[in-house]
Motif scaffolding. Sequence first.
Motif, PDB file in Angstrom:
ATOM      1  N   GLY A   1       0.791  -1.259  -0.021  1.00 50.02           N
ATOM      2  CA  GLY A   1      -0.077  -0.116   0.166  1.00 50.02           C
ATOM      3  C   GLY A   1       0.852   1.263   0.053  1.00 50.02           C
ATOM      4  N   LEU A   2       1.929   1.496   0.680  1.00 52.29           N
ATOM      5  CA  LEU A   2       2.928   2.490   0.827  1.00 52.29           C
ATOM      6  C   LEU A   2       3.385   2.652  -0.528  1.00 52.29           C
ATOM      7  CD1 LEU A   2       4.149   2.245   4.346  1.00 52.29           C
ATOM      8  CD2 LEU A   2       2.366   3.867   3.496  1.00 52.29           C
ATOM      9  N   PHE A   3       3.645   1.722  -1.474  1.00 52.03           N
ATOM     10  CA  PHE A   3       4.213   1.890  -2.897  1.00 52.03           C
ATOM     11  C   PHE A   3       2.987   2.274  -3.689  1.00 52.03           C
ATOM     12  CE2 PHE A   3       7.937  -0.362  -0.946  1.00 52.03           C
ATOM     13  CZ  PHE A   3       8.945   0.524  -1.497  1.00 52.03           C
ATOM     14  N   THR A   4       1.752   2.325  -3.439  1.00 51.91           N
ATOM     15  CA  THR A   4       0.919   2.472  -4.347  1.00 51.91           C
ATOM     16  C   THR A   4      -0.175   3.348  -4.216  1.00 51.91           C
ATOM     17  OG1 THR A   4      -0.607   0.703  -3.314  1.00 51.91           O
ATOM     18  CG2 THR A   4       0.752   0.079  -5.342  1.00 51.91           C
ATOM     19  N   VAL A   5      -0.463   3.893  -2.933  1.00 48.14           N
ATOM     20  CA  VAL A   5      -1.284   4.816  -2.494  1.00 48.14           C
ATOM     21  C   VAL A   5      -0.812   5.709  -1.428  1.00 48.14           C
ATOM     22  CG1 VAL A   5      -3.371   3.766  -3.345  1.00 48.14           C
ATOM     23  CG2 VAL A   5      -2.754   3.483  -1.160  1.00 48.14           C
TER      24      VAL A   5
END
Length: 97
Positions: A69-73
């Motif tokens: 998640g931290l790499f996408t949003v």
Amino acid sequence: MAAISGALAVAGLAGAACTDVARDTGVPTAVTVATLVCLFMLSEWTKLHIEVRRHALSVSLADFPIVIGLFTVSPWLVLAANVAGTGAVQLGRRLEG
């Protein structure tokens, strides 16, 4: 307390549907957040139990959706997805017992 957390998670997910904060993935933000909610639910529902000789170890797999998640949003959407996913599992466990 659970109602407040649920309301905040729903508000975050509604905000995710209205904004496009995905980082160069080409996937709509709402789809990414919904996938993260499902991953958080799956990681909360399943625990990895490892036994080595006389010692037992229980490992949660919740770190994987956080990293994805931290790499996408944005981090706020990861937090909202985490609260929504784990809250749904905890509610399901409460209704079972």
